[in-house]
Design a protein around this motif. Sequence first.
Motif, PDB file in Angstrom:
ATOM      1  N   THR A  13       0.901  -1.354   0.109  1.00  0.00           N
ATOM      2  CA  THR A  13       0.050  -0.086  -0.045  1.00  0.00           C
ATOM      3  C   THR A  13       0.889   1.423  -0.115  1.00  0.00           C
ATOM      4  O   THR A  13       0.556   2.148  -0.976  1.00  0.00           O
ATOM      5  CB  THR A  13      -0.979   0.068   1.180  1.00  0.00           C
ATOM      6  N   ALA A  14       1.947   1.265   0.819  1.00  0.00           N
ATOM      7  CA  ALA A  14       2.722   2.364   0.795  1.00  0.00           C
ATOM      8  C   ALA A  14       3.609   2.633  -0.507  1.00  0.00           C
ATOM      9  O   ALA A  14       3.712   4.034  -0.819  1.00  0.00           O
ATOM     10  CB  ALA A  14       3.873   2.445   2.058  1.00  0.00           C
ATOM     11  N   LEU A  15       3.866   1.656  -1.060  1.00  0.00           N
ATOM     12  CA  LEU A  15       4.684   1.709  -2.240  1.00  0.00           C
ATOM     13  C   LEU A  15       3.948   2.293  -3.278  1.00  0.00           C
ATOM     14  O   LEU A  15       4.136   3.137  -3.971  1.00  0.00           O
ATOM     15  CB  LEU A  15       5.184   0.188  -2.716  1.00  0.00           C
ATOM     16  N   TYR A  41      11.408  -0.199  -8.370  1.00  0.00           N
ATOM     17  CA  TYR A  41      11.556   0.696  -7.418  1.00  0.00           C
ATOM     18  C   TYR A  41      12.991   1.342  -7.316  1.00  0.00           C
ATOM     19  O   TYR A  41      13.656   0.328  -7.114  1.00  0.00           O
ATOM     20  CB  TYR A  41      10.835   0.543  -6.166  1.00  0.00           C
ATOM     21  N   ASP A  42      13.287   2.467  -7.339  1.00  0.00           N
ATOM     22  CA  ASP A  42      14.654   2.858  -7.137  1.00  0.00           C
ATOM     23  C   ASP A  42      14.911   3.285  -5.739  1.00  0.00           C
ATOM     24  O   ASP A  42      13.823   3.285  -4.994  1.00  0.00           O
ATOM     25  CB  ASP A  42      15.014   4.170  -8.069  1.00  0.00           C
ATOM     26  N   SER A  43      15.942   3.907  -5.318  1.00  0.00           N
ATOM     27  CA  SER A  43      16.268   4.013  -3.910  1.00  0.00           C
ATOM     28  C   SER A  43      15.527   5.293  -3.496  1.00  0.00           C
ATOM     29  O   SER A  43      15.024   5.516  -2.265  1.00  0.00           O
ATOM     30  CB  SER A  43      17.828   4.497  -3.976  1.00  0.00           C
ATOM     31  N   LEU A  46      12.023   4.086  -2.495  1.00  0.00           N
ATOM     32  CA  LEU A  46      12.243   3.308  -1.322  1.00  0.00           C
ATOM     33  C   LEU A  46      12.413   4.133  -0.022  1.00  0.00           C
ATOM     34  O   LEU A  46      11.705   3.955   1.028  1.00  0.00           O
ATOM     35  CB  LEU A  46      13.495   2.256  -1.210  1.00  0.00           C
ATOM     36  N   LEU A  47      13.215   5.212  -0.133  1.00  0.00           N
ATOM     37  CA  LEU A  47      13.153   6.102   1.052  1.00  0.00           C
ATOM     38  C   LEU A  47      12.052   6.756   1.141  1.00  0.00           C
ATOM     39  O   LEU A  47      11.592   7.063   2.357  1.00  0.00           O
ATOM     40  CB  LEU A  47      14.304   7.122   0.618  1.00  0.00           C
ATOM     41  N   PRO A  72      11.570  -6.637  -0.630  1.00  0.00           N
ATOM     42  CA  PRO A  72      10.495  -6.369   0.514  1.00  0.00           C
ATOM     43  C   PRO A  72      10.729  -7.237   1.711  1.00  0.00           C
ATOM     44  O   PRO A  72      10.161  -6.621   2.972  1.00  0.00           O
ATOM     45  CB  PRO A  72       9.210  -6.769  -0.310  1.00  0.00           C
ATOM     46  N   THR A  73      11.136  -8.237   1.891  1.00  0.00           N
ATOM     47  CA  THR A  73      11.271  -9.155   2.959  1.00  0.00           C
ATOM     48  C   THR A  73      12.165  -8.496   3.804  1.00  0.00           C
ATOM     49  O   THR A  73      12.091  -8.427   4.892  1.00  0.00           O
ATOM     50  CB  THR A  73      11.641 -10.663   2.565  1.00  0.00           C
ATOM     51  N   GLU A  74      13.399  -8.132   3.262  1.00  0.00           N
ATOM     52  CA  GLU A  74      14.446  -7.361   4.058  1.00  0.00           C
ATOM     53  C   GLU A  74      13.897  -5.994   4.564  1.00  0.00           C
ATOM     54  O   GLU A  74      14.375  -5.575   5.804  1.00  0.00           O
ATOM     55  CB  GLU A  74      15.624  -7.166   3.339  1.00  0.00           C
ATOM     56  N   LEU A  75      13.134  -5.320   3.867  1.00  0.00           N
ATOM     57  CA  LEU A  75      12.532  -4.017   4.570  1.00  0.00           C
ATOM     58  C   LEU A  75      11.646  -4.398   5.516  1.00  0.00           C
ATOM     59  O   LEU A  75      11.525  -3.616   6.501  1.00  0.00           O
ATOM     60  CB  LEU A  75      11.858  -3.200   3.455  1.00  0.00           C
TER      61      LEU A  75
END
Length: 89
Positions: A13-15, A41-43, A46-47, A72-75
């Motif tokens: 949702t946020a993405l 998605y670029d950096s 992501l930020l 996404p799993t790492e995030l």
Amino acid sequence: MTDDGITLPDLVTALRECAGEDENVDLGGDIGDRTFTDLGYDSIALLETSARMADRFGLDLDDDVLTGLETPTELLRYLNEAFTKAGEV
């Protein structure tokens, strides 16, 4: 969000809110281990997404850590660690 923390649907949702969605990518699928680059998605995206999640859930996030996360799993792991720490205060 569930009682267990921030979920993949929360992140998706946020993405979508922050950076949109590549029409060639199905964010409703199993995207946990795909790289953000593969998802379109670029950096910066992501930020922005991480900042939205930090505001929404009251998290203190380190941009240096965020730039090293690739999937996404790492995030989600990082967000949920921050969420747990925020609940301990």
